[in-house]
Design a protein around this motif. Sequence first.
Motif, PDB file in Angstrom:
ATOM      1  N   HIS A  56      20.318 -46.762  12.157  1.00 15.54           N
ATOM      2  CA  HIS A  56      20.190 -47.186  13.379  1.00 15.54           C
ATOM      3  C   HIS A  56      18.996 -47.196  14.183  1.00 15.54           C
ATOM      4  O   HIS A  56      18.128 -46.143  14.424  1.00 15.54           O
ATOM      5  N   HIS A  58      16.197 -50.005  16.780  1.00 16.51           N
ATOM      6  CA  HIS A  58      15.923 -51.134  17.695  1.00 16.51           C
ATOM      7  C   HIS A  58      14.518 -51.592  17.306  1.00 16.51           C
ATOM      8  O   HIS A  58      13.643 -51.223  18.379  1.00 16.51           O
ATOM      9  N   HIS A 200      27.606 -48.353  19.646  1.00 21.90           N
ATOM     10  CA  HIS A 200      27.044 -46.964  20.201  1.00 21.90           C
ATOM     11  C   HIS A 200      28.321 -46.397  20.823  1.00 21.90           C
ATOM     12  O   HIS A 200      29.178 -46.956  21.677  1.00 21.90           O
ATOM     13  N   HIS A 257      25.474 -41.898  17.589  1.00 22.83           N
ATOM     14  CA  HIS A 257      25.430 -41.111  18.833  1.00 22.83           C
ATOM     15  C   HIS A 257      26.421 -39.848  18.703  1.00 22.83           C
ATOM     16  O   HIS A 257      26.266 -38.792  18.482  1.00 22.83           O
ATOM     17  N   ASP A 310      16.837 -44.453  16.224  1.00 23.96           N
ATOM     18  CA  ASP A 310      17.245 -45.163  17.242  1.00 23.96           C
ATOM     19  C   ASP A 310      15.706 -45.927  17.458  1.00 23.96           C
ATOM     20  O   ASP A 310      14.977 -45.966  16.636  1.00 23.96           O
TER      21      ASP A 310
HETATM   22 ZN    ZN Z   1      20.852 -47.666  19.904  1.00 22.17          ZN
END
Ligand code: ZN
Length: 391
Positions: A56, A58, A200, A257, A310
Motif C-alpha cells: 500500500h 501512494h 482503506h 489500516h 502508505d
Molecule cells: Zn492509503
Amino acid sequence: MLKFNVTILITNDGPALTNVCVSVLPDGTIADISSDFDDEAVYLEGVLIPGFVNTHCHLELSHLKNELIPDNEGMKGFIQQLFAKRFQSDEEEQIVSMYTADTEMWNQGIVAVGDISNFSRSNIVKAESKIYYHTFIELLGLNPAFANAIVEKGLALQQEFLIRKKGKASLTPHAPYSCPTELLNLLFSHINVNDPLTIHMQESLDELQFCMDKSGPLAEFFKDNGISFADFIPFGEVSPLQKLLPIFPQNKLQLVHNTYTTETEIQLANSIHPALFWCVCIGANLFINNKIPPVDLMYKNNCTITIGTDSLASNTQLSILEEVKCIHKHFPSIPFEVLVKAATANGAAFLGIENRVGKIKIGYNPGLVLLENINMHQPHFQSEVKCKRIM
Ligand SMILES: [Zn+2]
C-alpha cells in the motif's frame, strides 16, 4: 553465476536453512540452493530473505514528504492539509519526487508495490522502474448520480497505465465512506475475477462517525469544501466491514489500516470473505491518528497480514523494514518468520505474483535482501537491524 554463502536463509518455502550456498543467475533467478558453503562463493553475514513487497503506497503523493504536520487531529486534519498542499508544486517537481521515492524503495529492498493512483502522472516513473507496480486506480465519489462518470474516468486512466505494458492496473474503491453502493456495483462489473481489490478500512474515528450517522469532523470537512453528502445513506450501528463485505465479489481483497477494527469484526470479516489480506501501515497510523493497529489480534486470528508504507504525506520514509521494526517494537511476541512472510510472500500472493516473488526457490526471481546487524542466535526485527539489497 553468482554464489552466496549464507548463515541463515529464510526461503518462505519450508523451515529456515543454515549454512547454505545460494546460486543466482545474473538476471536474479534462483538457480540452486545447496546444503554446504561453496569455497568460491561470497559470504553474506546476516539473514537472507526474499525482497520486500509494499502492498500500500501512494507514489503520486511523494512531493508531500515533510510537508504535512502530524497534529493528532485524525482524518479530518490530515485530509484538510492534503487538500491544501496537494497541488502546490508543479507536475515536474512531483515527478522528480516520485523518481526519488521509487529509488528509495528499490534501495530498501522493495521489489513490488501495490500503488494507489488518482492520476496518471506516476505512469512514467513506474514504466522506467526496476520495481514491479500494480497500480490501483482509486475510485470515489459520494454522489451516486456521478457513479457512471467516475467509472468511465477510471477506465480511461487504467488504459493509460496498461498501454505501457509494464506492471498491472485495475480499478479499486477508496473507502466505505466515499463509495456508495451504486459506485461499488458498477466498479465490480468492470473488474476481472483475478483482479485484486484494496480498500482503506476503519482508519480513523472520524470516518467511523461519518459512516454511522453522517456527523462529526468529516461531515464538517465535506460541508466546508462544498462536497455534498446528501445521498450518503448512513450505516447506523452496522460496522463498515459488516455493511460492505457481503456486497463485495470473492476477488482477493486487501483491507488497509484497520486501525479501529475489533476482534469480533476481524472474525466476522474472515467468516464472510474467503480471500482477505489485512494490510498494516503502522507508521501512517501513528502519524495521522497516533494509534497502533491491532496487529496482535490479526495474528491471533490467523489473518493474512501484508505491510504497506502508505505515502510520504503520512510517513517519513518508504521502507518496509522500518514498518516491520515498528510492528516488532509494539508486538514483540509476533514471531520473526511471521513478519518476514507478511513483508514478502503475503504481499506477493495479494498482487498475484506469488509464482516468482516472495520465496527463495529455484526458478523464482524474488530479489534478495540481507538483514544485517541482526541477532544471529535469535533473529528478529530489533531497532538496530539494517537491510542491504543483494539482488
Ligand atoms: Zn492509503
